[in-house]
Design an enzyme around this catalytic site. Structure first.
Site, PDB file in Angstrom:
ATOM      1  N   HIS A   1       0.802  -1.221   0.000  1.00  0.00           N
ATOM      2  CA  HIS A   1       0.000   0.000   0.000  1.00  0.00           C
ATOM      3  C   HIS A   1       0.835   1.272   0.000  1.00  0.00           C
ATOM      4  O   HIS A   1       0.279   2.360  -0.194  1.00  0.00           O
ATOM      5  CB  HIS A   1      -0.994   0.005   1.178  1.00  0.00           C
ATOM      6  CG  HIS A   1      -0.393   0.360   2.502  1.00  0.00           C
ATOM      7  ND1 HIS A   1       0.123  -0.587   3.363  1.00  0.00           N
ATOM      8  CD2 HIS A   1      -0.238   1.558   3.118  1.00  0.00           C
ATOM      9  CE1 HIS A   1       0.570   0.024   4.456  1.00  0.00           C
ATOM     10  NE2 HIS A   1       0.367   1.312   4.337  1.00  0.00           N
TER      11      HIS A   1
ATOM     12  N   ASP B 263      -0.471  -7.514   1.466  1.00  0.00           N
ATOM     13  CA  ASP B 263       0.102  -6.165   1.541  1.00  0.00           C
ATOM     14  C   ASP B 263       1.625  -6.198   1.474  1.00  0.00           C
ATOM     15  O   ASP B 263       2.308  -5.478   2.200  1.00  0.00           O
ATOM     16  CB  ASP B 263      -0.357  -5.432   2.802  1.00  0.00           C
ATOM     17  CG  ASP B 263      -0.123  -3.922   2.698  1.00  0.00           C
ATOM     18  OD1 ASP B 263      -0.237  -3.390   1.575  1.00  0.00           O
ATOM     19  OD2 ASP B 263       0.192  -3.287   3.718  1.00  0.00           O
TER      20      ASP B 263
ATOM     21  N   SER C  76       5.223   1.189   7.741  1.00  0.00           N
ATOM     22  CA  SER C  76       4.771   0.047   6.940  1.00  0.00           C
ATOM     23  C   SER C  76       5.846  -0.339   5.924  1.00  0.00           C
ATOM     24  O   SER C  76       6.391   0.505   5.212  1.00  0.00           O
ATOM     25  CB  SER C  76       3.469   0.388   6.207  1.00  0.00           C
ATOM     26  OG  SER C  76       2.371   0.355   7.070  1.00  0.00           O
TER      27      SER C  76
END
Length: 308
Positions: free
Chosen positions: A60, A90, A165
């Site tokens: 993402h 992801d 992330s």
């Protein structure tokens, strides 16, 4: 008495200092394998040097697949080539050639609940950021919002700050336990265990996507009375309540009312057992499926379809 209290306080301070130094050393150890990933307009993400030419990051944080760059620990900006992505987990992989970067060390043992961990990210040229916590739970399979089951996940109470992330969750030695993401379940911070992330990365490097299969059935969990187990010991199976027209299941002979109990030699107790088996090399191949039909065990041969 006063002397004992003083000695205890001194020992506690020494232990705290040793722990503090060890955690700082862990961040320093992983830092050379930690990169900034520039793949979106807003906050950059983080990435981990997975092998000399490949970077693991979160899917993402890549809002585009071209004009990608990374920034290294020694502040070099390098062009990165998009390799592949898997929105279901992801995860994504980038290629950076001749970077001279050293891959991160991978933990030799899986994460354990209660283990001391550090969430680490590099979201700017200012250097790494870290937050500490423990592994609060290990779970899985987990049904994600994309309708795909994630085999295992790690949940930690370490705070993943913006840009974390794609970065690593590490142990006290600086070895990677998992890849951090907030992109799977409504922004909840999870880590994909590094062993699973490595498997996904290898598949992305090989073919650019993850094969995920389907049978084309709807099912529900049922209890198998002992008299209807057809010689098996498992207590639950999946009752087939719908078979789609022209689906792999229909072509393989599955019928409404069958109770699916095993696929390719693996027991199936519920839908969470089934989904992880319909991936990878099984997709497109003929595999044996065991069903209980009318109290008898039957083996059907079904070619697993590939989900588009």
């Amino acid at each position: 008495m006063v002397l004992d209290q003083t000695n205890n306080a001194t020992n506690a301070a020494h232990l705290l200092r040793a722990l503090s130094n060890q955690m700082a050393d862990a961040v320093e150890r992983v830092s050379p394998a930690l990169v900034v990933v520039n793949g979106r307009q807003r906050q950059p993400g983080s990435g981990i040097v997975y092998s000399p030419d490949f970077i693991l990051t979160a899917d993402h944080v890549l809002e585009r697949e071209d004009d990608l760059t990374i920034q290294t620990h020694d502040k070099r900006t390098l062009a990165a080539q998009f390799v592949g992505r898997d929105p279901a987990s992801d995860l994504a992989v980038l290629r950076v050639t001749e970077s001279g970067l050293t891959p991160a060390s991978v933990a030799s043992q899986p994460a354990r609940v209660g283990q001391l961990t550090l969430a680490v990210g590099r979201a700017s040229e200012e250097g790494p950021m870290a937050s500490s916590g423990i592994v609060s739970s290990m779970g899985g399979p987990l049904r994600t919002g994309r309708g795909v089951t994630l085999e295992r996940y790690i949940r930690t109470d370490a705070t993943p700050y913006p840009g974390f992330s794609g970065g690593p969750l590490i142990d006290a030695e600086g070895a990677v336990l998992g890849v951090l993401t907030t992109g799977l379940i409504n922004g909840i911070a999870l880590a994909i265990p590094i062993q699973i992330a490595q498997q996904i990365a290898e598949a992305l490097i090989k073919q650019g996507y993850i094969k995920r299969g389907y049978l084309g059935v709807s099912s529900q969990l049922v209890h198998l009375p002992e008299a209807q187990r057809a010689g098996r010991t498992q207590e639950h199976g999946l009752l087939i309540i719908k078979v789609e027209d022209q689906s792999p299941a229909q072509k393989g002979g599955l019928l409404v009312g069958d109770i699916l109990v095993a696929l390719d030699g693996h027991e199936v107790h519920d839908s969470d057992d089934l989904q992880p088996l319909l991936t990878g090399e099984r997709v497109g191949k003929e595999i044996p499926i065991q069903v209980v039909r009318g109290g008898n065990l039957q083996i059907l041969q079904v070619v697993v379809g590939q989900r588009q």
